[in-house]
Write an enzyme that holds these catalytic residues in place. Structure first.
Site, PDB file in Angstrom:
ATOM      1  N   GLU A 220     -24.865 -71.689  -5.732  1.00  0.00           N
ATOM      2  CA  GLU A 220     -24.429 -72.269  -4.342  1.00  0.00           C
ATOM      3  C   GLU A 220     -24.945 -71.453  -3.255  1.00  0.00           C
ATOM      4  OE1 GLU A 220     -20.131 -70.486  -4.810  1.00  0.00           O
ATOM      5  OE2 GLU A 220     -20.602 -68.727  -2.691  1.00  0.00           O
TER       6      GLU A 220
ATOM      7  N   HIS B 295     -17.561 -72.513  -1.155  1.00  0.00           N
ATOM      8  CA  HIS B 295     -16.626 -71.147  -0.711  1.00  0.00           C
ATOM      9  C   HIS B 295     -16.175 -71.038   0.965  1.00  0.00           C
ATOM     10  CE1 HIS B 295     -17.986 -67.301  -3.234  1.00  0.00           C
ATOM     11  NE2 HIS B 295     -16.344 -67.340  -2.104  1.00  0.00           N
TER      12      HIS B 295
ATOM     13  N   ASP C 108     -14.734 -74.431  -5.496  1.00  0.00           N
ATOM     14  CA  ASP C 108     -14.747 -73.599  -4.353  1.00  0.00           C
ATOM     15  C   ASP C 108     -16.243 -72.965  -4.797  1.00  0.00           C
ATOM     16  OD1 ASP C 108     -14.038 -73.255  -1.560  1.00  0.00           O
ATOM     17  OD2 ASP C 108     -14.075 -70.978  -1.987  1.00  0.00           O
TER      18      ASP C 108
ATOM     19  N   ARG D  23     -15.617 -67.458  -9.311  1.00  0.00           N
ATOM     20  CA  ARG D  23     -17.394 -67.632  -9.362  1.00  0.00           C
ATOM     21  C   ARG D  23     -17.769 -68.971  -9.916  1.00  0.00           C
ATOM     22  NH1 ARG D  23     -16.313 -65.209  -5.201  1.00  0.00           N
ATOM     23  NH2 ARG D  23     -16.953 -63.125  -4.806  1.00  0.00           N
TER      24      ARG D  23
HETATM   25  P1  NAI Z   1      -8.197 -58.659  -8.707  1.00  0.00           P
HETATM   26  O1  NAI Z   1      -9.160 -57.783  -9.460  1.00  0.00           O
HETATM   27  O2  NAI Z   1      -6.741 -58.462  -7.508  1.00  0.00           O
HETATM   28  O3  NAI Z   1      -7.959 -60.198 -10.266  1.00  0.00           O
HETATM   29  C1  NAI Z   1      -8.295 -60.360 -10.925  1.00  0.00           C
HETATM   30  C2  NAI Z   1      -7.448 -60.259 -12.369  1.00  0.00           C
HETATM   31  O4  NAI Z   1      -8.880 -61.103 -13.213  1.00  0.00           O
HETATM   32  C3  NAI Z   1      -7.412 -59.438 -13.434  1.00  0.00           C
HETATM   33  O5  NAI Z   1      -5.851 -59.101 -13.075  1.00  0.00           O
HETATM   34  C4  NAI Z   1      -8.530 -59.063 -14.953  1.00  0.00           C
HETATM   35  O6  NAI Z   1      -7.570 -58.209 -15.361  1.00  0.00           O
HETATM   36  C5  NAI Z   1      -8.241 -60.664 -14.705  1.00  0.00           C
HETATM   37  N1  NAI Z   1      -9.554 -60.579 -15.216  1.00  0.00           N
HETATM   38  C6  NAI Z   1     -10.674 -59.342 -15.881  1.00  0.00           C
HETATM   39  N2  NAI Z   1     -11.602 -60.431 -16.616  1.00  0.00           N
HETATM   40  C7  NAI Z   1     -10.942 -61.309 -17.436  1.00  0.00           C
HETATM   41  C8  NAI Z   1     -11.070 -63.018 -18.006  1.00  0.00           C
HETATM   42  N3  NAI Z   1     -12.383 -62.352 -18.994  1.00  0.00           N
HETATM   43  N4  NAI Z   1     -10.289 -63.035 -18.277  1.00  0.00           N
HETATM   44  C9  NAI Z   1      -8.913 -63.114 -17.580  1.00  0.00           C
HETATM   45  N5  NAI Z   1      -8.647 -62.313 -17.034  1.00  0.00           N
HETATM   46  C10 NAI Z   1     -10.057 -61.855 -16.425  1.00  0.00           C
HETATM   47  O7  NAI Z   1      -8.916 -60.332  -8.430  1.00  0.00           O
HETATM   48  P2  NAI Z   1      -8.466 -61.042  -6.924  1.00  0.00           P
HETATM   49  O8  NAI Z   1      -8.310 -60.332  -5.656  1.00  0.00           O
HETATM   50  O9  NAI Z   1      -7.482 -62.090  -7.711  1.00  0.00           O
HETATM   51  O10 NAI Z   1      -9.653 -62.269  -7.493  1.00  0.00           O
HETATM   52  C11 NAI Z   1     -10.631 -63.101  -8.168  1.00  0.00           C
HETATM   53  C12 NAI Z   1     -11.086 -63.357  -8.243  1.00  0.00           C
HETATM   54  O11 NAI Z   1     -11.207 -64.860  -7.184  1.00  0.00           O
HETATM   55  C13 NAI Z   1     -12.624 -62.791  -7.601  1.00  0.00           C
HETATM   56  O12 NAI Z   1     -12.928 -61.784  -8.603  1.00  0.00           O
HETATM   57  C14 NAI Z   1     -13.685 -63.969  -6.653  1.00  0.00           C
HETATM   58  O13 NAI Z   1     -14.767 -63.857  -7.920  1.00  0.00           O
HETATM   59  C15 NAI Z   1     -12.991 -64.513  -5.685  1.00  0.00           C
HETATM   60  N6  NAI Z   1     -12.836 -64.827  -5.369  1.00  0.00           N
HETATM   61  C16 NAI Z   1     -12.601 -66.123  -4.827  1.00  0.00           C
HETATM   62  C17 NAI Z   1     -12.426 -66.224  -3.170  1.00  0.00           C
HETATM   63  C18 NAI Z   1     -12.987 -67.245  -2.856  1.00  0.00           C
HETATM   64  O14 NAI Z   1     -13.241 -67.508  -1.456  1.00  0.00           O
HETATM   65  N7  NAI Z   1     -13.168 -68.682  -2.834  1.00  0.00           N
HETATM   66  C19 NAI Z   1     -12.007 -64.846  -2.470  1.00  0.00           C
HETATM   67  C20 NAI Z   1     -12.036 -63.910  -2.700  1.00  0.00           C
HETATM   68  C21 NAI Z   1     -12.133 -63.620  -4.420  1.00  0.00           C
END
Ligand code: NAI
Length: 329
Positions: free
Chosen positions: A262, A294, A257, A233
């Site tokens: 954005e 994105h 990305d 993000r």
């Molecule tokens: P997820 O929920 O499986 O994993 C996120 C991880 O981040 C969790 O293990 C959590 O404990 C950890 N976390 C939370 N706060 C943190 C911090 N301050 N420091 C370090 N780690 C922390 O989520 P997933 O599916 O892996 O997605 C991650 C992010 O990717 C999403 O939140 C979203 O913002 C982004 N995303 C971007 C996309 C794109 O097209 N550019 C598409 C899908 C997701």
């Protein structure tokens, strides 16, 4: 049930129509959902939204008054929804927790490879008959240290891919799951990631606590010439601070990305208009910055999963009033 699908593109319609097979009355609407467009939700029981729709308290109050009871996110992140307001108004919020961690992890790797070997510059040079190599010097990924901030679904896949390149992997997550990570990955503090990493990739959600996680303070603790990758993000980075770090060489390469502002840019063809955002325009001037709009999620597999899970979420909520993929404040 009548569902208003906001921020709908041609590809959203294609994949949602295929998964829906006529079950629900889907109305595809091009505008983002925000305070100006909330009135379009009148007459619908549910709204289906994406990353740049704004589900603020005001918007939620407006759509609740129209009788909207369900917000179905076509994405994993929910930082654009006031969850407390939704709960207070009796609106259920559901999301697609995982649609293709591979898509996003692989895109992060694509940014690293392109930036390191200057593929974006080489492509243009060769098309103009310029076969000089000056300015295209990269480094071996093998043996380099890669910091992974956030080791959920996407961060874990990313860590495995980078392990395959022979990189040393340092991970930070408040709730790490060592079982799912590569056996050679080390779980360390954020400070250790900053101090030791040649490449740092962000895979954590945006929360009030980690807003502008990458700022002057944290940049100062990183290696000179560090490569930063953000597919999570935009607001995880203080973009103005990163620009200063690019100007003095502290940041050696930047792959994005996502971008904090954005919502006014991405997913639209603005090629015939003037971009008023000076910070974004400055980013585009650096030869060592690569930005995609994105698109990390944008694979056929991910769009199929998004459509199928979104409609399954709606069906589960309709049948039981609850949903396993609901999110609460
Ligand atoms: P997820 O929920 O499986 O994993 C996120 C991880 O981040 C969790 O293990 C959590 O404990 C950890 N976390 C939370 N706060 C943190 C911090 N301050 N420091 C370090 N780690 C922390 O989520 P997933 O599916 O892996 O997605 C991650 C992010 O990717 C999403 O939140 C979203 O913002 C982004 N995303 C971007 C996309 C794109 O097209 N550019 C598409 C899908 C997701």
């Amino acid at each position: 049930m009548k569902i208003a699908v906001f921020s709908a593109k041609r590809y959203d319609r294609e994949f949602l129509d295929a998964a829906n097979a006529g079950k629900y009355a889907l109305r595809f609407l091009e505008p983002h959902l925000n305070e100006e467009t909330a009135s379009l939700a009148a007459g619908f029981e549910a709204v289906c939204v994406f990353v740049n729709d704004e589900l603020s308290n005001t918007v939620l109050e407006t759509i609740a008054a129209f009788g909207v009871k369900l917000v179905a996110l076509r994405c994993a992140g929910f930082n654009n929804v006031d969850l407390h307001a939704a709960a207070r108004l009796g609106i259920t919020v559901v999301r697609v927790p995982a649609y293709s961690p591979h898509a996003v992890a692989e895109h992060s790797v694509a940014l690293i490879l392109a930036l390191n070997r200057r593929i974006h510059r080489a492509y243009n040079r060769v098309r103009e008959g310029n076969f000089a190599l000056d300015g295209l010097l990269g480094f071996d990924l093998h043996g380099r240290t890669v910091g992974v901030i956030g080791t959920g679904r996407i961060g874990t896949v990313f860590a495995h891919i980078m392990t395959g390149f022979g990189c040393e992997i340092l991970c930070h997550d408040p709730t790490p799951d060592p079982e799912r990570l590569p056996t050679t990955a080390k779980i360390v503090s954020l400070d250790e990631i900053y101090a030791k990493s040649d490449i740092i990739s962000l895979h954590c959600p945006l929360t009030p606590e980690n807003h502008h996680l990458i700022s002057n303070t944290t940049l100062a603790r990183m290696k000179d010439g560090v490569m930063l990758i953000n597919t999570s993000r935009g607001a995880l980075l203080d973009t103005s601070d990163v620009i200063e770090a690019l100007k003095c060489g502290k940041v050696g390469a930047l792959g994005l990305d996502v971008y904090e502002e954005e919502a006014d840019l991405f997913f639209e063809d603005l090629s015939s208009t003037i971009i008023p955002d000076d910070i974004f325009a400055r980013l585009l001037t650096f030869p060592n910055v690569l930005i995609t709009g994105h698109q990390a999620f944008f694979t056929r597999e991910a769009l199929e999963n998004i459509a199928a899970t979104t409609l399954a979420n709606i069906a589960e909520w309709e049948a039981s009033g609850t949903c396993r993929n609901s999110v609460r404040g």
